[in-house]
Motif scaffolding. Sequence first.
Motif, short mmCIF file in Angstrom:
data_model
loop_
_atom_site.label_atom_id
_atom_site.label_comp_id
_atom_site.label_asym_id
_atom_site.label_seq_id
_atom_site.Cartn_x
_atom_site.Cartn_y
_atom_site.Cartn_z
N UNK A 152 6.32 -3.31 8.30
CA UNK A 152 6.17 -1.78 8.45
C UNK A 152 5.17 -1.43 9.58
N UNK A 153 5.45 -0.63 10.56
CA UNK A 153 4.63 -0.09 11.53
C UNK A 153 3.39 0.57 11.00
N UNK A 154 2.07 0.06 11.38
CA UNK A 154 0.86 0.33 10.74
C UNK A 154 0.89 1.95 10.65
N UNK A 155 1.52 2.71 11.67
CA UNK A 155 1.19 4.24 11.36
C UNK A 155 2.04 4.92 10.44
N UNK A 156 2.85 3.88 9.77
CA UNK A 156 4.06 4.40 8.88
C UNK A 156 3.86 3.77 7.51
N UNK A 157 2.63 3.28 7.20
CA UNK A 157 2.27 2.84 5.79
C UNK A 157 1.92 3.57 4.83
N UNK A 158 1.83 3.06 3.59
CA UNK A 158 1.44 3.89 2.39
C UNK A 158 2.48 4.90 2.08
#
Length: 282
Positions: A64-70
Amino acid sequence: MERLTLRTVGPADSAFLQYVPGNFRPLLEQEETVCVGAVFDGRACGAALAQWDRGDYYLRYIFVDPEARLCGLGTYLLRGLLGQIRVRGSEQVRAVYSHSMLEDGRQTLGILERAGFSRPEPVSTGFATRLGDIPDVNVSSVPGLEVYSVQEAPGPVWEAYQKLLWKGELPGFAHMEELERPWPELSSFCTVDGKLSGVFLIDRKGEGCHLAGLYVLPEFRGGRTTAALLARSIRAAKAILPPETEVWTSAIDRNAFSLCEKLLRLGSQSTKETEFCSVYHF
């Protein structure tokens, strides 16, 4: 309009290749491979890939792209992937991994658990090292013993191997057609008095070597077949590959574990760790 969508991914979908490691991209060319990607507001933001291998699907990668995590995107991707696999008629999906393979171990294991995978169980030990750190294997001359590269093996040797496959007398790891990218120059056959005594298969993965399987036929165990196979393949690999080439394998029994301890535990960059398996049942 829904802002988050799921797409199947093929080799021409360049927007998602940034989320698939280079050594897994050749799998996108295979019909059995299942890969899905997530798109948010028209922008790719993650991918998950599974490979058909020896009768089961295996989860190979999820990113998952780091900007779209959690925000639940990993679970969304994995559930979408499982849906695509279920349509193909599979009964289960396996996830085999070690903790070093997980970029964020706790988060990734949480994604597997939320998607319905079983509790992880230890299944093998993974070994990795550099080619240059593997010691040469010396084999004294033995009357009647011959060893060949798979690429140059005589016709009768190939025929004997194919006959064993057809009769179901070889384990899955000794099946060349099961490998992603078999390396015939490095893989070896051994014969004793003209009879096939063993096979050592090596798979090309990315720029490294995966030691896929070493098998000695029961009647030839305790002899020199294992050493002859290892000696030829190691020598051939060192002749064409740089010493920093990564070499890895999984040991699933005591004999394999002992052999890996002797050959793959030298050098400051060698690793050994437990591999786990979680299973999703449809």
